[in-house]
Design a protein around this motif. Structure first.
Motif, PDB file in Angstrom:
ATOM      1  N   LEU A 199     -62.814  27.303   1.535  1.00  0.00           N
ATOM      2  CA  LEU A 199     -61.803  28.078   2.392  1.00  0.00           C
ATOM      3  C   LEU A 199     -61.339  26.963   3.540  1.00  0.00           C
ATOM      4  O   LEU A 199     -62.100  26.396   3.897  1.00  0.00           O
ATOM      5  CB  LEU A 199     -62.149  29.595   3.047  1.00  0.00           C
ATOM      6  CG  LEU A 199     -62.557  30.369   2.293  1.00  0.00           C
ATOM      7  CD1 LEU A 199     -63.189  31.859   3.255  1.00  0.00           C
ATOM      8  CD2 LEU A 199     -61.717  30.926   1.202  1.00  0.00           C
ATOM      9  N   VAL A 200     -60.155  27.125   3.746  1.00  0.00           N
ATOM     10  CA  VAL A 200     -59.580  26.193   4.900  1.00  0.00           C
ATOM     11  C   VAL A 200     -58.803  27.098   5.970  1.00  0.00           C
ATOM     12  O   VAL A 200     -58.017  28.020   5.570  1.00  0.00           O
ATOM     13  CB  VAL A 200     -58.721  25.074   4.278  1.00  0.00           C
ATOM     14  CG1 VAL A 200     -57.580  25.351   3.778  1.00  0.00           C
ATOM     15  CG2 VAL A 200     -58.723  23.894   5.190  1.00  0.00           C
ATOM     16  N   ASP A 201     -59.036  26.640   6.959  1.00  0.00           N
ATOM     17  CA  ASP A 201     -58.387  27.557   8.412  1.00  0.00           C
ATOM     18  C   ASP A 201     -57.016  26.477   8.344  1.00  0.00           C
ATOM     19  O   ASP A 201     -57.321  25.253   8.966  1.00  0.00           O
ATOM     20  CB  ASP A 201     -59.224  27.382   9.524  1.00  0.00           C
ATOM     21  CG  ASP A 201     -58.417  28.081  10.661  1.00  0.00           C
ATOM     22  OD1 ASP A 201     -57.174  28.151  10.556  1.00  0.00           O
ATOM     23  OD2 ASP A 201     -59.082  28.511  11.695  1.00  0.00           O
ATOM     24  N   PRO A 202     -55.951  27.147   8.185  1.00  0.00           N
ATOM     25  CA  PRO A 202     -54.857  26.311   8.115  1.00  0.00           C
ATOM     26  C   PRO A 202     -54.437  25.846   9.667  1.00  0.00           C
ATOM     27  O   PRO A 202     -53.597  24.737   9.955  1.00  0.00           O
ATOM     28  CB  PRO A 202     -53.612  27.121   7.578  1.00  0.00           C
ATOM     29  CG  PRO A 202     -54.044  28.463   7.725  1.00  0.00           C
ATOM     30  CD  PRO A 202     -55.453  28.453   7.547  1.00  0.00           C
ATOM     31  N   ALA A 203     -54.933  26.437  10.757  1.00  0.00           N
ATOM     32  CA  ALA A 203     -54.727  26.292  12.078  1.00  0.00           C
ATOM     33  C   ALA A 203     -55.240  25.065  12.483  1.00  0.00           C
ATOM     34  O   ALA A 203     -54.873  24.363  13.177  1.00  0.00           O
ATOM     35  CB  ALA A 203     -54.657  27.413  12.958  1.00  0.00           C
ATOM     36  N   THR A 204     -56.485  24.748  11.969  1.00  0.00           N
ATOM     37  CA  THR A 204     -57.483  23.845  12.381  1.00  0.00           C
ATOM     38  C   THR A 204     -57.980  22.853  11.294  1.00  0.00           C
ATOM     39  O   THR A 204     -58.457  22.045  11.898  1.00  0.00           O
ATOM     40  CB  THR A 204     -58.714  24.320  12.898  1.00  0.00           C
ATOM     41  OG1 THR A 204     -59.564  25.356  12.095  1.00  0.00           O
ATOM     42  CG2 THR A 204     -58.504  25.303  14.288  1.00  0.00           C
ATOM     43  N   ASN A 205     -57.776  23.165  10.195  1.00  0.00           N
ATOM     44  CA  ASN A 205     -58.245  22.371   9.065  1.00  0.00           C
ATOM     45  C   ASN A 205     -59.537  22.351   8.786  1.00  0.00           C
ATOM     46  O   ASN A 205     -60.354  21.677   8.128  1.00  0.00           O
ATOM     47  CB  ASN A 205     -57.634  21.061   9.113  1.00  0.00           C
ATOM     48  CG  ASN A 205     -56.315  21.001   8.654  1.00  0.00           C
ATOM     49  OD1 ASN A 205     -55.693  21.751   7.847  1.00  0.00           O
ATOM     50  ND2 ASN A 205     -55.692  19.973   9.380  1.00  0.00           N
ATOM     51  N   GLU A 260     -62.973  23.424   7.324  1.00  0.00           N
ATOM     52  CA  GLU A 260     -63.469  24.009   6.075  1.00  0.00           C
ATOM     53  C   GLU A 260     -64.786  24.857   6.229  1.00  0.00           C
ATOM     54  O   GLU A 260     -65.639  24.770   6.736  1.00  0.00           O
ATOM     55  CB  GLU A 260     -63.549  23.019   5.054  1.00  0.00           C
ATOM     56  CG  GLU A 260     -62.565  22.195   4.726  1.00  0.00           C
ATOM     57  CD  GLU A 260     -62.926  21.304   3.828  1.00  0.00           C
ATOM     58  OE1 GLU A 260     -63.810  21.334   3.062  1.00  0.00           O
ATOM     59  OE2 GLU A 260     -61.968  20.223   3.857  1.00  0.00           O
ATOM     60  N   TYR A 261     -64.946  26.170   5.439  1.00  0.00           N
ATOM     61  CA  TYR A 261     -65.600  27.020   5.312  1.00  0.00           C
ATOM     62  C   TYR A 261     -66.089  27.314   3.654  1.00  0.00           C
ATOM     63  O   TYR A 261     -65.423  26.759   2.824  1.00  0.00           O
ATOM     64  CB  TYR A 261     -65.172  28.399   5.907  1.00  0.00           C
ATOM     65  CG  TYR A 261     -64.803  28.168   7.333  1.00  0.00           C
ATOM     66  CD1 TYR A 261     -65.847  28.196   8.327  1.00  0.00           C
ATOM     67  CD2 TYR A 261     -63.512  27.961   7.726  1.00  0.00           C
ATOM     68  CE1 TYR A 261     -65.432  28.243   9.556  1.00  0.00           C
ATOM     69  CE2 TYR A 261     -63.100  27.888   9.057  1.00  0.00           C
ATOM     70  CZ  TYR A 261     -64.070  27.970   9.960  1.00  0.00           C
ATOM     71  OH  TYR A 261     -63.735  27.781  11.316  1.00  0.00           O
TER      72      TYR A 261
END
Length: 93
Positions: A22-28, A30-31
Motif C-alpha cells: 500500500l502507499v500513502d498518497p500524502a507521504t508516499n 509504503e506499507y
C-alpha cells in the motif's frame, strides 16, 4: 483493531493471500499488509523480532550509522580538535 476497506480486501484476495503493498498518497510512505498467519510464521522463524533492542544492539546500530555517515573520515578529525572537553583534558595534563 482496524477493519479493512473493500479495496484492500479485494487486493488481499487478488494476491492469493500473499503480501499486499500500500502507499500513502500524502507521504508516499509504503506499507505491507500480509495475512496474520504469515506474520506469525515470520516471528516463529525469527525473521521478525519486535522486542526492544538491547543496549549492545543499540550501540552497534549507532556505530553503523556513524560509519555510514562518514564519521570515520579523516577530514572529520578536525571536530575532535574543536571539542571543548578535549582542551580541558589537555590543560590538566
Amino acid at each position: 483493531m482496524i477493519t479493512i476497506s473493500e479495496e484492500i480486501k479485494q487486493a488481499v484476495q487478488d494476491s492469493k493471500h500473499n503480501l499486499v503493498r500500500l502507499v500513502d498518497p500524502a507521504t508516499n510512505a509504503e506499507y505491507v499488509v500480509l495475512p496474520a498467519e504469515t506474520f506469525a510464521k515470520m516471528q516463529e522463524r525469527h525473521f521478525y523480532d519486535d522486542s526492544p533492542f538491547t543496549e549492545e544492539e543499540q550501540k552497534e546500530l549507532l556505530v553503523e550509522l556513524g560509519l555510514s555517515l562518514g564519521w570515520d573520515d579523516p577530514e572529520m578529525d578536525v571536530y575532535n580538535e574543536l571539542d571543548p572537553r578535549r582542551s580541558n583534558e589537555d590543560s590538566t595534563r
